[in-house]
Write an enzyme that holds these catalytic residues in place. Structure first.
Site, PDB file in Angstrom:
ATOM      1  N   SER A  98       0.796  -1.164  -0.195  1.00 64.71           N
ATOM      2  CA  SER A  98       0.047  -0.181  -0.047  1.00 64.71           C
ATOM      3  C   SER A  98       0.907   1.206  -0.152  1.00 64.71           C
ATOM      4  CB  SER A  98      -0.866   0.065   1.163  1.00 64.71           C
ATOM      5  OG  SER A  98      -1.785   0.990   1.065  1.00 64.71           O
ATOM      6  N   HIS A 123      -2.200  -1.452  -3.994  1.00 67.79           N
ATOM      7  CA  HIS A 123      -4.095  -1.589  -4.325  1.00 67.79           C
ATOM      8  C   HIS A 123      -4.366  -0.057  -4.081  1.00 67.79           C
ATOM      9  CE1 HIS A 123      -4.658  -2.006   0.715  1.00 67.79           C
ATOM     10  NE2 HIS A 123      -4.019  -0.788   0.238  1.00 67.79           N
TER      11      HIS A 123
END
EC number: 3.4.21.92
Length: 199
Positions: A98, A123
Site C-alpha cells: 500500500s 492497491h
C-alpha cells in the site's frame, strides 16, 4: 562525575533499538518499519530534512518494511522525499504494501531496490467515511481525487499507463521482488550490499 555515570545519563530513556536507529541515522540510513501514521511520518520527514541540511549532495537510504497506512501521512513523507535536494535510495524488505509500495516506487530513479524475498503489494487507497449525506459526498469526492492522484504518480514512477495502474490496483496486486522490477516499481533486486549500506 565518572565516565560510567555520564554514559548512564546519556543513555537514560534510550533503549537498544533507539541507539541502533541513531547510529543508522549517522550513516544517512532511515527506516520505515511500522504502519504509516502521523507520528512516524513526522519522524521520517524530520530525519530527511536534517540529513538534507547536513549534506545536500549525499544520498539518503530509506529502508521500507511496512504494511502501509495513512495516505496523508504517507504523502507527507513522499513530498519531503521530493523536496529534498538529496537522492533518496529506497529499499524494499519484508513487506512494502500500500503506502509502503508507493514510497518504495517514489525513490530516485535508478536507486530503487528490493531484497530478493520482499513482497510488494499495490492497491487503491481506502478510507472510512461517516457523517451526513453531504459530508459523505464531500469525502467521496476527496477520496476519488486522492485515488486519481496516487495512480498518476505510480504511473509516472513505474512507466506503466494510468489505465494499467488503475486496473491493477483495483484489488490487491502482489509482486515478488523480480515482478516488481519488471513492473517498474523498483530498478534492481539485490542480494547483498556491495560496499557501504548507505550510498
Amino acid at each position: 562525575m565518572t565516565d560510567q555515570i555520564r554514559m548512564a545519563q546519556a543513555s537514560a530513556g534510550m533503549n537498544l533499538s533507539d541507539s541502533v536507529y541513531e547510529r543508522l541515522l549517522r550513516e544517512r540510513i532511515i527506516f520505515l518499519g511500522t504502519q504509516v501514521d502521523d507520528e512516524i511520518a513526522n519522524k521520517l520527514c524530520a530525519q530527511i530534512l536534517l540529513l538534507s541540511a547536513e549534506d545536500p549532495t549525499r544520498d539518503i537510504s530509506l529502508y521500507i518494511n511496512s504494511p502501509g497506512g495513512s495516505v496523508t501521512a504517507g504523502m507527507a513523507i513522499y513530498d519531503t522525499m521530493k523536496y529534498s535536494p538529496c537522492d533518496i535510495a529506497t529499499y524494499g524488505m519484508g513487506l512494502a504494501a500500500s503506502m509502503g509500495q508507493f514510497l518504495l516506487s517514489g525513490g530516485t530513479k535508478g536507486k530503487r531496490f528490493a531484497l530478493p524475498h520482499a513482497r510488494i503489494m499495490m492497491h487503491q487507497p481506502s478510507a472510512g467515511v461517516g457523517g451526513t449525506a453531504a459530508d459523505i459526498a464531500i469525502q467521496a469526492e476527496q477520496f476519488a481525487q486522492t485515488k486519481r492522484e496516487m495512480a498518476e504518480l505510480i504511473a509516472e514512477h513505474t512507466g506503466q499507463s494510468f489505465e494499467q495502474i488503475t486496473k491493477d490496483s483495483d484489488r490487491d496486486r502482489w509482486f515478488t521482488a523480480q515482478q516488481a522490477k519488471e513492473y517498474g516499481i523498483v530498478d534492481h533486486v539485490i542480494e547483498s550490499a556491495q560496499g557501504p549500506l548507505s550510498n
